[in-house]
Write a protein that holds these residues in place. Structure first.
Motif, PDB file in Angstrom:
ATOM      1  N   LEU A  42       0.849  -1.199   0.000  1.00  0.00           N
ATOM      2  CA  LEU A  42       0.000   0.000   0.000  1.00  0.00           C
ATOM      3  C   LEU A  42       0.883   1.248   0.000  1.00  0.00           C
ATOM      4  CD1 LEU A  42      -2.530  -0.942   2.870  1.00  0.00           C
ATOM      5  CD2 LEU A  42      -2.811  -1.340   0.409  1.00  0.00           C
ATOM      6  N   LEU A  43       0.509   2.198  -0.847  1.00  0.00           N
ATOM      7  CA  LEU A  43       1.169   3.507  -0.861  1.00  0.00           C
ATOM      8  C   LEU A  43       0.071   4.556  -0.773  1.00  0.00           C
ATOM      9  CD1 LEU A  43       3.667   3.275  -3.898  1.00  0.00           C
ATOM     10  CD2 LEU A  43       4.238   3.085  -1.469  1.00  0.00           C
ATOM     11  N   GLY A  44       0.268   5.596   0.010  1.00  0.00           N
ATOM     12  CA  GLY A  44      -0.763   6.639   0.005  1.00  0.00           C
ATOM     13  C   GLY A  44      -0.642   7.630   1.130  1.00  0.00           C
ATOM     14  N   SER A  45      -1.689   8.395   1.267  1.00  0.00           N
ATOM     15  CA  SER A  45      -1.815   9.379   2.339  1.00  0.00           C
ATOM     16  C   SER A  45      -3.265   9.881   2.293  1.00  0.00           C
ATOM     17  CB  SER A  45      -0.813  10.520   2.155  1.00  0.00           C
ATOM     18  OG  SER A  45      -0.767  11.348   3.306  1.00  0.00           O
ATOM     19  N   HIS A  46      -3.539  10.978   2.949  1.00  0.00           N
ATOM     20  CA  HIS A  46      -4.940  11.436   3.000  1.00  0.00           C
ATOM     21  C   HIS A  46      -5.214  12.561   2.012  1.00  0.00           C
ATOM     22  CE1 HIS A  46      -3.954  15.034   5.571  1.00  0.00           C
ATOM     23  NE2 HIS A  46      -2.926  14.270   5.872  1.00  0.00           N
ATOM     24  N   LEU A  47      -6.477  12.658   1.606  1.00  0.00           N
ATOM     25  CA  LEU A  47      -6.891  13.669   0.614  1.00  0.00           C
ATOM     26  C   LEU A  47      -7.565  14.876   1.254  1.00  0.00           C
ATOM     27  CD1 LEU A  47      -8.206  11.306  -2.222  1.00  0.00           C
ATOM     28  CD2 LEU A  47      -6.087  12.654  -2.216  1.00  0.00           C
ATOM     29  N   ASP A  48      -8.009  14.735   2.485  1.00  0.00           N
ATOM     30  CA  ASP A  48      -8.630  15.887   3.164  1.00  0.00           C
ATOM     31  C   ASP A  48      -7.531  16.719   3.819  1.00  0.00           C
ATOM     32  OD1 ASP A  48      -8.029  13.810   5.066  1.00  0.00           O
ATOM     33  OD2 ASP A  48      -9.169  14.953   6.544  1.00  0.00           O
ATOM     34  N   THR A  49      -7.876  17.920   4.247  1.00  0.00           N
ATOM     35  CA  THR A  49      -6.992  18.687   5.134  1.00  0.00           C
ATOM     36  C   THR A  49      -7.862  19.589   6.000  1.00  0.00           C
ATOM     37  OG1 THR A  49      -5.025  20.097   5.289  1.00  0.00           O
ATOM     38  CG2 THR A  49      -6.469  20.493   3.388  1.00  0.00           C
ATOM     39  N   VAL A  50      -7.264  20.611   6.595  1.00  0.00           N
ATOM     40  CA  VAL A  50      -8.026  21.484   7.493  1.00  0.00           C
ATOM     41  C   VAL A  50      -8.517  22.720   6.737  1.00  0.00           C
ATOM     42  CG1 VAL A  50      -6.736  20.706   9.522  1.00  0.00           C
ATOM     43  CG2 VAL A  50      -5.921  22.691   8.229  1.00  0.00           C
ATOM     44  N   PRO A  51      -9.462  23.482   7.304  1.00  0.00           N
ATOM     45  CA  PRO A  51      -9.862  24.742   6.661  1.00  0.00           C
ATOM     46  C   PRO A  51      -8.673  25.705   6.616  1.00  0.00           C
ATOM     47  CG  PRO A  51     -11.423  24.124   8.372  1.00  0.00           C
ATOM     48  CD  PRO A  51     -10.236  23.219   8.527  1.00  0.00           C
ATOM     49  N   ASN A  52      -8.645  26.531   5.603  1.00  0.00           N
ATOM     50  CA  ASN A  52      -7.577  27.523   5.431  1.00  0.00           C
ATOM     51  C   ASN A  52      -6.187  26.889   5.425  1.00  0.00           C
ATOM     52  OD1 ASN A  52      -6.852  30.242   4.994  1.00  0.00           O
ATOM     53  ND2 ASN A  52      -6.268  30.488   7.146  1.00  0.00           N
ATOM     54  N   ALA A  53      -6.099  25.723   4.777  1.00  0.00           N
ATOM     55  CA  ALA A  53      -4.858  24.941   4.789  1.00  0.00           C
ATOM     56  C   ALA A  53      -3.976  25.288   3.613  1.00  0.00           C
ATOM     57  CB  ALA A  53      -5.204  23.462   4.751  1.00  0.00           C
ATOM     58  N   GLY A  54      -2.863  24.556   3.512  1.00  0.00           N
ATOM     59  CA  GLY A  54      -1.980  24.660   2.363  1.00  0.00           C
ATOM     60  C   GLY A  54      -2.331  23.605   1.325  1.00  0.00           C
ATOM     61  N   ALA A  55      -1.442  23.452   0.339  1.00  0.00           N
ATOM     62  CA  ALA A  55      -1.750  22.587  -0.808  1.00  0.00           C
ATOM     63  C   ALA A  55      -1.064  21.231  -0.724  1.00  0.00           C
ATOM     64  CB  ALA A  55      -1.343  23.294  -2.093  1.00  0.00           C
ATOM     65  N   PHE A  56      -0.341  20.922   0.349  1.00  0.00           N
ATOM     66  CA  PHE A  56       0.527  19.736   0.340  1.00  0.00           C
ATOM     67  C   PHE A  56       0.242  18.704   1.425  1.00  0.00           C
ATOM     68  CE2 PHE A  56       2.672  23.294  -1.651  1.00  0.00           C
ATOM     69  CZ  PHE A  56       2.964  22.747  -2.891  1.00  0.00           C
ATOM     70  N   ASP A  57      -0.321  19.158   2.549  1.00  0.00           N
ATOM     71  CA  ASP A  57      -0.606  18.243   3.650  1.00  0.00           C
ATOM     72  C   ASP A  57      -1.490  17.104   3.138  1.00  0.00           C
ATOM     73  OD1 ASP A  57      -1.237  17.060   6.115  1.00  0.00           O
ATOM     74  OD2 ASP A  57      -2.831  18.514   6.515  1.00  0.00           O
ATOM     75  N   GLY A  58      -0.989  15.870   3.183  1.00  0.00           N
ATOM     76  CA  GLY A  58      -1.770  14.701   2.766  1.00  0.00           C
ATOM     77  C   GLY A  58      -1.688  14.439   1.281  1.00  0.00           C
ATOM     78  N   VAL A  59      -2.311  15.304   0.488  1.00  0.00           N
ATOM     79  CA  VAL A  59      -2.461  15.027  -0.950  1.00  0.00           C
ATOM     80  C   VAL A  59      -1.111  14.844  -1.658  1.00  0.00           C
ATOM     81  CG1 VAL A  59      -2.618  17.464  -1.654  1.00  0.00           C
ATOM     82  CG2 VAL A  59      -3.755  15.704  -3.021  1.00  0.00           C
ATOM     83  N   LEU A  60      -0.069  15.489  -1.173  1.00  0.00           N
ATOM     84  CA  LEU A  60       1.255  15.300  -1.786  1.00  0.00           C
ATOM     85  C   LEU A  60       1.653  13.825  -1.778  1.00  0.00           C
ATOM     86  CD1 LEU A  60       3.911  16.561  -2.978  1.00  0.00           C
ATOM     87  CD2 LEU A  60       4.788  16.493  -0.625  1.00  0.00           C
ATOM     88  N   GLY A  61       1.356  13.130  -0.658  1.00  0.00           N
ATOM     89  CA  GLY A  61       1.714  11.716  -0.537  1.00  0.00           C
ATOM     90  C   GLY A  61       0.958  10.847  -1.526  1.00  0.00           C
TER      91      GLY A  61
END
Lengths: 382, 382
Positions: A42-61
């Motif tokens: 398995l390879l991955g990470s999460h697609l959601d993040t927090v309000p007023n977030a940046g563009a990389f947390d989770g989705v980059l993975g």
């Protein structure tokens, strides 16, 4: 999230992966191995993040995993690759994190499905509104053909930047304790009460905060934070009768965290006693550390070196889906340097060179696993 | 307040005093001296107090003055006695204290008369609604026949109780400085930011609070209080990026207070610099100390001894009408022991034995002044 799924699914489909959205809203893209019944990584990470977030947390993975498939250029490995884009890792909407990854480990139970958001919509309703069937959640659970889980994620902290290193390998997700403390003294007139006749809750709390900081500096790897403080009555000309504070303590080893917390509580009691105050504490959260898989840690370390970088071992102070997956399968994480340590903020960023190094590291890792005898044994068992 | 005036006026009238309510709402009862043109001594305190208060703050000093007249039993002294029950000492309604006593010193000006309460009613309107004529405020001002002002008041602090003494003589009303401090660091993740890479505003503020306390303990008679603290963002798992605090510093000598405040500000700057924080402070109030009249202090000290008590010299940490009166006339205060130091609270109390001692002291004082050559000279000048 539908748009996000559509876009990533299109990339994955174009690369020959089979894509589905499981009943917990996780995107699952399967890229078959060389043999039809080969087990999967398995390879991955999460697609959601927090309000007023940046563009990389989770989705980059997730995107990085897609890039790895792309870099394989049609090549098939001795094992299959399943790319997972987890739903609801942050816990923003329902106050509970890791809802997506819990479905993979069979822990998305009825109680959690009944939890409601601020508008009264339950997790179950939200899943239905999204167009999925909560009855099918058991089908999201992992089978017994899983070799492991590897997650790329931005560090969200300043350590790699301070060391001038692009990549880190995570040894463990830190255990954490969260507590509330209340110091109670006696509110009194700031002008008419001499210093030696005071029971000042703020002064006691302040002495304790400095003790918390000292304890954390003393213990390698420990972080301890008083993040919130409030005093009553809270007037310029009145000695505070009460001070409430929060405490957050984290470490990769539970016994170190527990011992530090004991010292911190004892300090609070000693300070209170000496000053004629009362202190009470209340544990809000006590979460054990989760070790990452030693074999995967070792292979990631080698892969980082092969990408020309110095692998720095870190303990993740924040929780991640890998922490949930680790309950069922060998799990590991690679951290990417985060400029300024800034995350959960529109200023969150990552250097394109570091992403290139991460992809290089990922490809070396996939190749190393292909030829590893240990991994081969795992494949035979799976 | 009308009821209160009526009741005290009735007692005063029965004792042969002439009573009026001046245009600032102060009750003024004049008890003539042996000679028709004899100058007068002012005795009194304030009739207002705070919401949810006790029964003794202020009014005890007025009633005690009435009791002194009663104890004279018709006897006339070489000087007249004017009893004053001040209005609006606390500043609860209009945010400005000492409105009544300011009328006596000619400082109840247009700006103050225009100040409004929360419902938009000005001091001027309130005076009119009470049935008085603001135009006549100049008539409330003291003439040039005033020998001095003596105020009995509860201590509102724990000092006399701690020393087991019923009465104290006030040497000065402490000067006071009130400031706001703001420490600015960098908000960051409590889990992912190691201790040595933090700019923690709460930790810096806490170190400074302990320094403030240390400075106050070092300087005899100094009180320094951080009564309010607030941190941003104020979450358990976030290092605080900002901490705001208040500081209240008081001392009977202005130069001591000023020097201590300089040390405290320097400590804040040093702590901030060492921690990579910024600190800013803002002065909200800077009020000089007011010395009481040395002759009256001396006579009160002797009168306390004649009442069989040990006179303890105190600096009043709180403001009083005597502070305002001192601008124009020799002023002095006698403090009564306050059980538990509790004031501005329904639990505020005073021992009946201590009140008896205060009356005894007051009578000795009136007699001492009658026969004092210094006071006689003052009388001749007046």
């Amino acid at each position: 999230m539908h748009d996000c799924h559509r876009e990533i699914a299109a990339s994955l489909t174009a690369l020959g992966a089979e894509v589905r959205i499981d009943a917990a809203g996780n995107l699952r893209g399967f890229y078959a191995g060389a043999e039809s019944k080969a087990p999967r990584l398995l390879l991955g990470s999460h697609l959601d993040t927090v309000p007023n977030a940046g563009a990389f947390d989770g989705v980059l993975g997730v995107v990085l995993a897609v890039a790895l498939l792309e870099a394989l250029d049609g090549r098939q490995l001795p094992y299959g690759i399943e790319i997972v884009g987890f739903s609801e890792e942050e816990g923003v909407r329902f106050g509970t994190p890791f809802i997506g990854s819990r479905a993979l480990t069979g822990r998305l139970d009825k109680e959690l499905l009944s939890r409601k958001d601020l508008r009264g919509i339950s997790v179950r309703n939200a899943i239905e509104e999204f167009g999925l069937n909560p009855q099918e959640i058991p089908l999201a659970a992992l089978g017994d053909d899983i070799l492991g889980y590897v997650e790329f994620h931005i560090e969200q902290g300043p350590v790699l930047e301070a060391l001038k290193l692009p990549l880190g390998v995570v040894d463990a997700i830190a255990g954490q304790s969260r507590l509330e403390f209340k110091f109670v003294g006696r509110a009194n007139h700031a002008g008419t009460t001499p210093m030696h006749l005071r029971y000042d809750a703020i002064a006691g709390a302040a002495e304790w905060i400095t003790a918390v900081e000292r304890e954390a500096h003393k213990v390698p790897g420990l972080v301890a934070t008083v993040g919130a403080i409030e005093a009553q009555p809270g007037a310029t000309n009145v000695i505070a009768g009460e001070a409430r504070l929060t405490l957050d303590v984290r470490h990769g080893l539970d016994e170190v965290r527990t011992r530090a917390l004991e010292n911190i509580v004892r300090e609070a009691e000693e300070i209170a006693k000496r000053r004629g105050l009362f202190v009470r504490q209340n544990i809000l959260l006590s979460q054990s550390a989760v070790a990452m898989d030693p074999f995967l840690i070792h292979e990631i370390e080698r892969a980082i070196r092969e990408a020309g970088c110095e692998p720095h071992h870190v303990v993740s102070g924040a929780g991640h889906d890998a922490m949930i997956l680790a309950e069922k399968v060998p799990a590991a994480m690679v951290f990417l340097r985060t400029p300024g340590g800034i995350s959960h903020d529109p200023a969150e960023s990552v250097a394109i060179e570091d992403v290139a190094k991460a992809i290089e590291c990922g490809l070396h890792l996939l190749d190393r696993l292909s030829s590893s005898s240990t991994f081969h044994k795992r494949m035979c068992r799976a």
